[in-house]
Scaffold this motif. Structure first.
Motif, mmCIF file in Angstrom:
data_model
loop_
_atom_site.group_PDB
_atom_site.id
_atom_site.type_symbol
_atom_site.label_atom_id
_atom_site.label_comp_id
_atom_site.label_asym_id
_atom_site.label_seq_id
_atom_site.Cartn_x
_atom_site.Cartn_y
_atom_site.Cartn_z
ATOM 1 N N ASP A 84 0.910 -1.158 0.078
ATOM 2 C CA ASP A 84 -0.124 -0.069 -0.075
ATOM 3 C C ASP A 84 0.948 1.456 0.000
ATOM 4 O O ASP A 84 1.627 1.394 1.102
ATOM 5 N N TRP A 85 0.975 1.918 -0.976
ATOM 6 C CA TRP A 85 2.128 2.938 -1.467
ATOM 7 C C TRP A 85 1.815 4.024 -0.305
ATOM 8 O O TRP A 85 2.947 4.739 0.402
ATOM 9 N N ARG A 86 0.570 4.358 0.018
ATOM 10 C CA ARG A 86 0.136 5.496 0.884
ATOM 11 C C ARG A 86 0.648 5.056 2.222
ATOM 12 O O ARG A 86 1.352 5.848 3.041
ATOM 13 N N ALA A 87 0.178 4.068 2.866
ATOM 14 C CA ALA A 87 0.607 3.630 3.903
ATOM 15 C C ALA A 87 2.185 3.375 4.041
ATOM 16 O O ALA A 87 2.717 3.869 5.369
ATOM 17 N N ASP A 88 2.750 3.058 3.253
ATOM 18 C CA ASP A 88 4.140 2.834 3.263
ATOM 19 C C ASP A 88 5.094 3.942 3.116
ATOM 20 O O ASP A 88 6.064 4.095 4.060
ATOM 21 N N LEU A 89 4.501 5.014 2.320
ATOM 22 C CA LEU A 89 5.398 6.383 2.432
ATOM 23 C C LEU A 89 5.038 6.974 3.917
ATOM 24 O O LEU A 89 5.923 7.614 4.271
ATOM 25 N N ARG A 90 3.766 6.900 4.230
ATOM 26 C CA ARG A 90 3.513 7.555 5.494
ATOM 27 C C ARG A 90 4.390 6.950 6.706
ATOM 28 O O ARG A 90 5.044 7.462 7.389
ATOM 29 N N ALA A 91 4.592 5.697 6.434
ATOM 30 C CA ALA A 91 5.668 4.622 7.553
ATOM 31 C C ALA A 91 6.781 5.315 7.504
ATOM 32 O O ALA A 91 7.748 5.353 8.497
ATOM 33 N N GLN A 92 7.324 5.426 6.247
ATOM 34 C CA GLN A 92 8.728 5.977 6.116
ATOM 35 C C GLN A 92 9.095 7.170 6.504
ATOM 36 O O GLN A 92 9.922 7.679 7.313
ATOM 37 N N ALA A 93 7.912 8.211 6.488
ATOM 38 C CA ALA A 93 8.093 9.635 6.952
ATOM 39 C C ALA A 93 8.200 9.343 8.583
ATOM 40 O O ALA A 93 9.095 10.229 9.106
ATOM 41 N N TRP A 94 7.396 8.561 9.345
ATOM 42 C CA TRP A 94 7.250 8.570 10.719
ATOM 43 C C TRP A 94 8.619 8.028 11.330
ATOM 44 O O TRP A 94 9.057 8.229 12.286
ATOM 45 N N ALA A 95 9.276 7.148 10.491
ATOM 46 C CA ALA A 95 10.481 6.396 10.902
ATOM 47 C C ALA A 95 11.473 7.478 10.786
ATOM 48 O O ALA A 95 12.410 7.436 11.580
ATOM 49 N N ILE A 96 11.555 8.360 9.712
ATOM 50 C CA ILE A 96 12.463 9.404 9.786
ATOM 51 C C ILE A 96 12.410 10.471 10.984
ATOM 52 O O ILE A 96 13.283 10.728 11.432
ATOM 53 N N ILE A 120 21.308 8.217 3.780
ATOM 54 C CA ILE A 120 20.331 8.943 3.320
ATOM 55 C C ILE A 120 19.767 8.841 1.989
ATOM 56 O O ILE A 120 18.560 8.431 1.514
ATOM 57 N N MET A 121 20.934 8.466 1.162
ATOM 58 C CA MET A 121 20.335 8.261 -0.441
ATOM 59 C C MET A 121 19.974 6.797 -0.429
ATOM 60 O O MET A 121 19.031 6.461 -1.366
ATOM 61 N N VAL A 122 20.327 6.011 0.242
ATOM 62 C CA VAL A 122 19.945 4.586 0.084
ATOM 63 C C VAL A 122 18.646 4.408 0.694
ATOM 64 O O VAL A 122 17.865 3.712 -0.149
ATOM 65 N N ARG A 123 18.145 5.099 1.639
ATOM 66 C CA ARG A 123 16.793 5.225 2.052
ATOM 67 C C ARG A 123 15.979 6.164 1.036
ATOM 68 O O ARG A 123 14.728 5.472 0.790
ATOM 69 N N PHE A 124 16.331 7.085 0.445
ATOM 70 C CA PHE A 124 15.494 7.630 -0.444
ATOM 71 C C PHE A 124 15.351 6.881 -1.601
ATOM 72 O O PHE A 124 14.244 6.660 -2.425
ATOM 73 N N GLY A 125 16.379 6.289 -2.026
ATOM 74 C CA GLY A 125 16.255 5.455 -3.327
ATOM 75 C C GLY A 125 15.356 4.251 -3.337
ATOM 76 O O GLY A 125 14.417 3.869 -4.094
ATOM 77 N N ALA A 126 15.312 3.436 -1.916
ATOM 78 C CA ALA A 126 14.459 2.388 -1.692
ATOM 79 C C ALA A 126 13.026 2.924 -1.536
ATOM 80 O O ALA A 126 12.175 2.305 -1.989
ATOM 81 N N ALA A 127 12.713 4.159 -1.090
ATOM 82 C CA ALA A 127 11.623 4.703 -0.922
ATOM 83 C C ALA A 127 10.740 4.913 -2.504
ATOM 84 O O ALA A 127 9.612 4.732 -3.026
ATOM 85 N N VAL A 128 11.767 5.612 -3.397
ATOM 86 C CA VAL A 128 11.298 5.884 -4.865
ATOM 87 C C VAL A 128 11.114 4.364 -5.489
ATOM 88 O O VAL A 128 10.136 4.081 -6.128
ATOM 89 N N ARG A 129 11.950 3.615 -5.294
ATOM 90 C CA ARG A 129 11.653 2.283 -5.812
ATOM 91 C C ARG A 129 10.448 1.599 -5.504
ATOM 92 O O ARG A 129 9.642 0.862 -6.270
ATOM 93 N N LEU A 130 10.082 1.677 -4.242
ATOM 94 C CA LEU A 130 8.866 1.211 -3.663
ATOM 95 C C LEU A 130 7.565 1.996 -4.498
ATOM 96 O O LEU A 130 6.866 1.001 -4.631
ATOM 97 N N LEU A 131 7.671 3.099 -4.416
ATOM 98 C CA LEU A 131 6.340 3.560 -5.198
ATOM 99 C C LEU A 131 6.491 3.377 -6.654
ATOM 100 O O LEU A 131 5.396 3.035 -7.367
ATOM 101 N N VAL A 132 7.576 3.144 -7.347
ATOM 102 C CA VAL A 132 7.482 2.644 -8.847
ATOM 103 C C VAL A 132 6.876 1.336 -8.766
ATOM 104 O O VAL A 132 6.094 0.874 -9.795
ATOM 105 N N SER A 133 7.162 0.406 -7.831
ATOM 106 C CA SER A 133 6.779 -1.186 -7.878
ATOM 107 C C SER A 133 5.157 -1.050 -7.595
ATOM 108 O O SER A 133 4.677 -1.875 -7.982
ATOM 109 N N CYS A 134 4.793 0.079 -7.093
ATOM 110 C CA CYS A 134 3.315 0.325 -7.092
ATOM 111 C C CYS A 134 2.611 1.028 -8.047
ATOM 112 O O CYS A 134 1.278 1.381 -8.013
#
Length: 224
Positions: A84-96, A120-134
């Motif tokens: 769930d991209w929205r839930a995952d992106l929210r969770a990433q934000a709260w983790a930061i 930071i770049m690793v986490r950013f790249g992972a978050a972008v790839r996650l949305l692409v996979s969605c």
């Protein structure tokens, strides 16, 4: 003639005192000292070595800060993707947000950096790839993640600024009258209410608003 005894040679790594300093050990010591007290001298004291010895492993204080931030991010608990991209992106934000909250002074150090920690770049790249996979396009995924990550850092930093001590209490309390006068009587009550609420409360509201915007304009199925 005395019988010669065989000379046994032990193969493998030569024995000796292990190195006292490693980059992981320096990073751990830096986190133990804390960003508010972080210097080469305090880390050297923590490791029981001279601060000059650290220069063999880090070139300057900024590299020490970067090393500590990378270590903090490696240790942090990051949410597992749910699909769930929205839930995952929210969770990433709260983790930061939790990461910044767990390490006082980190946000100020981060905003002063002229080089960026690799994690930071690793986490950013992972978050972008996650949305692409969605189903996001790479361009839209990049914009969405960058917006959410920037929001997190900005709101946390502003919250820290408002919580700094002033003559009559925290900045948010000491300047409440000035803020209220500045915005005008029609929205004074709203301003006072906002100043009285924790930064995390406003972050959650702003994050929801941004996610709504991403849903409406960037998510899969929205017009290009």
């Amino acid at each position: 003639m005395a019988e010669e005894r065989p000379q046994w040679r032990v193969l493998g790594r030569p024995r000796g005192r292990p190195p006292r300093i490693t980059r992981p050990a320096i990073a751990d010591a830096a986190l133990a000292v804390g960003f508010d007290n972080l210097t080469l001298a305090t880390v050297g004291e923590r490791l029981h070595v001279s601060h000059s010895a650290l220069y063999r492993h880090v070139t300057d204080r900024q590299e020490l800060v970067i090393l500590a931030i990378d270590r903090a991010m490696q240790r942090a608990e990051w949410p597992r993707p749910t699909g769930d991209w929205r839930a995952d992106l929210r969770a990433q934000a709260w983790a930061i947000w939790r990461l910044l909250d767990a390490h006082p002074g980190l946000i100020q150090e981060f905003l002063r950096l002229t080089r960026f920690p690799s994690q930071i770049m690793v986490r950013f790249g992972a978050a972008v790839r996650l949305l692409v996979s969605c189903g996001f396009t790479p361009e839209r995924a990049f914009l969405a993640v960058d917006t959410v990550f920037d929001l997190t850092v900005d709101v946390f930093g502003r919250g820290q600024q408002m919580d700094r001590p002033a003559a009559d209490g925290p900045v948010r309390v000491a300047t409440a009258d000035a803020w209220a006068d500045g915005v005008g009587p029609e929205i004074e009550a709203l301003m006072r209410a906002a100043l009285n609420e924790p930064a995390a409360t406003w972050f959650d509201r702003k994050l929801t608003l941004v996610l709504d915007g991403i849903t409406a304009s960037l998510a899969p199925g929205t017009p290009t």
